[in-house]
Design a protein around this motif. Structure first.
Motif, PDB file in Angstrom:
ATOM      1  N   PHE A   1      -5.225   1.351  -0.965  1.00  0.00           N
ATOM      2  CA  PHE A   1      -5.492  -0.084  -0.951  1.00  0.00           C
ATOM      3  C   PHE A   1      -6.682  -0.397  -1.847  1.00  0.00           C
TER       4      PHE A   1
ATOM      5  N   SER B   1      -3.300  -3.973   2.241  1.00  0.00           N
ATOM      6  CA  SER B   1      -3.184  -3.587   0.828  1.00  0.00           C
ATOM      7  C   SER B   1      -4.449  -3.962   0.070  1.00  0.00           C
TER       8      SER B   1
ATOM      9  N   ASN C   1      -2.851  -8.147   3.930  1.00  0.00           N
ATOM     10  CA  ASN C   1      -1.626  -7.438   3.584  1.00  0.00           C
ATOM     11  C   ASN C   1      -1.120  -7.913   2.225  1.00  0.00           C
ATOM     12  N   SER C   2       0.040  -7.395   1.799  1.00  0.00           N
ATOM     13  CA  SER C   2       0.527  -7.695   0.458  1.00  0.00           C
ATOM     14  C   SER C   2       0.945  -9.152   0.295  1.00  0.00           C
TER      15      SER C   2
ATOM     16  N   PRO D   1       0.815  -1.220   0.000  1.00  0.00           N
ATOM     17  CA  PRO D   1       0.000   0.000   0.000  1.00  0.00           C
ATOM     18  C   PRO D   1       0.843   1.261   0.000  1.00  0.00           C
TER      19      PRO D   1
END
Length: 578
Positions: free
Chosen positions: A175, A258, A236-237, A170
């Motif tokens: 996001f 993200s 998250n990523s 992000p």
């Protein structure tokens, strides 16, 4: 998708009911959600792809649809011995794919551009994945290996292909945000399921996890949702859920996520149906999750909610809950009941039962590409059975709109739909809603209306918040709250719009619409009063004329002239983005 490829890469232990229908309903290129790539990234790609489209792979080799030039899906045969120039070229290509997928891209390693699953040796596959990891690091993204499979390529040595999810870390709170409306009959376990998903704790069988979702005392006392509430699930990523922490606040979830799934928890009881309709029309959900109790099956408002989602063209998937209370035979009977309804004329859906991780990955990709695919999950909020499959599905689920469509919306003039109105101490008047088009910034001078007289009032945007976190710029398709300072709250109401003065908004008292009468005990004719839902507009209107007919009966269609009773509204075609 070819049956061999589906068997190889897809359904695991699950099954796709009506596989003949699946083959006929999925267009070429939709099996794994592929779409065209930018010419500046691969100058010779167009000619290459056109040539490869004319080649039919060997009957012994499974294949995917040919790679297209746009979209967020990339085929790579192998990534070994890359030169510095080649590495920079691949990094530029990855940036483009991520941009097309609004922060997400899927790489198929071991697959040729024409879709042939050639496969790689174990050494080449590991080297290619290592190169992909370095590329992702260079562009500020992370990779997650979704699945690996062996392919039969007429070779003595085993050859593998891999499917990898690339997600951008992000940057400045940009996001990816997907909205999921939660539908289903009363007592089907909607709020409990959301509580388990977002809090990370299993339910005790008596609805303990849903208590934090309720907004009113009577909801806690009855255990039934009567209003619209929102819950968020962040990834998250690396594809990990970021909600689960002892003191994790919404602000912290937004900062570390993200990808965000915003659940719109709607009411299941029939007497709150208008609230449910308002949630579906006003908040513009990307997807709808229909929750069905395994022990009761299709009951109450289940059919109505399914019909509403289909009428509004919201892609829908199904979750069968409470499987811990039933025998396997009961669960299978509920699944078969749903399959019969989904296959009926008028629905024409292709049910896909998800029973493994491979199923969840395949379902997420096909679901977003084909409106006919309807994934079905069977799970329990008490035992936790198959909850991980639903999380995998949400993690991989791609957005419906691509970057080009998003850019076109952002280039239009500002239009914000007002869904909620608040008064916040030391802040003043605050409105919540969705930005339909354009860009909204702090300090923008806009107009809001229409009032009962039809006028629009000038106002200035103070501050903006998304998911309870400060935000300087709001982009088309995003939901947020806007602080309006000392603006008089009594001048505002739900259904208004905040627009750019350059739009020169036009109001209307009367409008024409083509309607289908789904059910009515009597006949529908001139003089009837009905509640009209158009986007975020909800108002009583009278039937002024039924063109071509004196009256309508159940199942009939006609163009009808309506007139608002109380005040004029701001309408345009289309009134909401579907």
């Amino acid at each position: 998708m070819d049956a061999r490829a589906s068997e190889l890469f897809g359904s695991g232990n699950g099954h796709c009911s009506g596989s003949q229908g699946l083959a006929s309903n999925l267009k070429p290129g939709n099996g794994f959600g592929v779409a065209p790539k930018k010419a500046c990234v691969k100058n010779n790609k167009k000619a290459k792809t056109r040539f490869s489209r004319n080649l039919k792979p060997s009957n012994n080799i499974p294949y995917l649809p040919p790679e297209a030039e746009e979209g967020n899906i990339e085929y790579k045969l192998k990534l070994v011995n890359t030169t510095q120039y080649r590495f920079e070229h691949l990094a530029t290509q990855m940036k483009w794919r991520l941009q097309e997928g609004r922060g997400e891209a899927v790489y198929q390693i071991g697959v040729e551009d024409n879709g042939m699953l050639a496969g790689l040796s174990e050494e080449d596959l590991r080297t290619s994945l290592n190169t992909l990891h370095k590329l992702a690091e260079k562009v500020g993204a992370d990779i997650t290996i979704l699945r690996e499979r062996e392919v039969d390529f007429d070779s003595d040595l085993p050859r593998k292909i891999a499917e990898v999810l690339i997600r951008k870390v992000p940057d400045d709170q940009q996001f990816l945000d997907l909205r999921v409306a939660v539908l289903g009959n009363v007592d089907s376990g909607k709020s409990t399921l959301l509580g388990v998903l977002t809090q990370g704790e299993l339910d005790n069988g008596r609805g303990r996890t849903r208590l934090n979702l309720f907004r009113h005392l009577h909801e806690i006392q009855t255990g039934r949702t009567s209003s619209i509430s929102f819950e968020i699930l962040g990834f998250n990523s690396k594809g990990e859920v970021v909600n689960y922490s002892d003191s994790r606040t919404a602000e912290e979830i937004c900062e570390s996520a993200s990808k965000m799934i915003t659940f719109i928890d709607l009411a299941g009881h029939h007497k709150y149906l208008k609230t449910t309709i308002f949630g579906l029309t006003s908040y513009c959900p990307d997807f709808a999750m229909l929750v069905v109790s395994a022990n009761t099956g299709i009951a109450g408002t289940t059919r109505e909610h399914l019909g509403l989602a289909m009428a509004l063209k919201v892609p829908i998937f199904i979750v069968i809950s409470k499987v811990d209370l039933c025998t396997r035979a009961t669960v299978e009977r509920t699944v078969r009941q749903l399959e019969r309804v989904l296959k009926q004329p008028g629905c024409n859906k292709v049910p896909m039962v998800v029973s493994g991780t491979d199923d969840a990955v395949t379902a997420a990709q096909q679901f977003a590409q084909s409106p006919n695919i309807t994934p079905i999950f069977t799970l329990s909020s008490v035992s936790g059975e198959s909850l991980d499959l639903l999380k995998v599905f949400f993690n991989i689920l791609p957005p419906l709109s691509n970057s080009k469509e998003q850019e076109e919306l952002m280039q239009q003039l500002t239009e914000f739909q007002v869904d909620e109105i608040y008064t916040v101490p030391e802040v003043g008047t605050v409105v919540g809603g969705t930005l339909y088009s354009g860009i909204c910034r702090e300090g923008d001078d806009l107009v809001v209306g229409p009032a009962d007289s039809g006028h629009f009032y000038k106002l200035t945007i103070g501050s903006i918040q998304r998911n309870r976190s400060a935000c300087r710029v709001l982009r088309a398709g995003q939901a947020a709250t806007l602080a309006l300072g000392n603006f008089d709250r009594s001048l505002l109401r739900r259904g208004m719009v905040i627009v750019s003065p350059e739009i020169d908004p036009v109001i209307c008292w009367m409008f024409e619409a083509e309607i289908v009468l789904l059910f009515h005990a009597k006949t529908f004719h001139k003089g009837f009063q009905v509640t009209v839902h158009i986007g975020n507009v909800r108002q009583t209107a009278t039937v002024e004329a039924v063109y071509g007919k004196d009256e309508l009966r159940t199942g009939e269609k006609a163009v009808v002239l309506f007139k608002f009773i109380k005040h004029p509204e701001y309408l345009k075609l289309p009134s909401f983005p579907r």
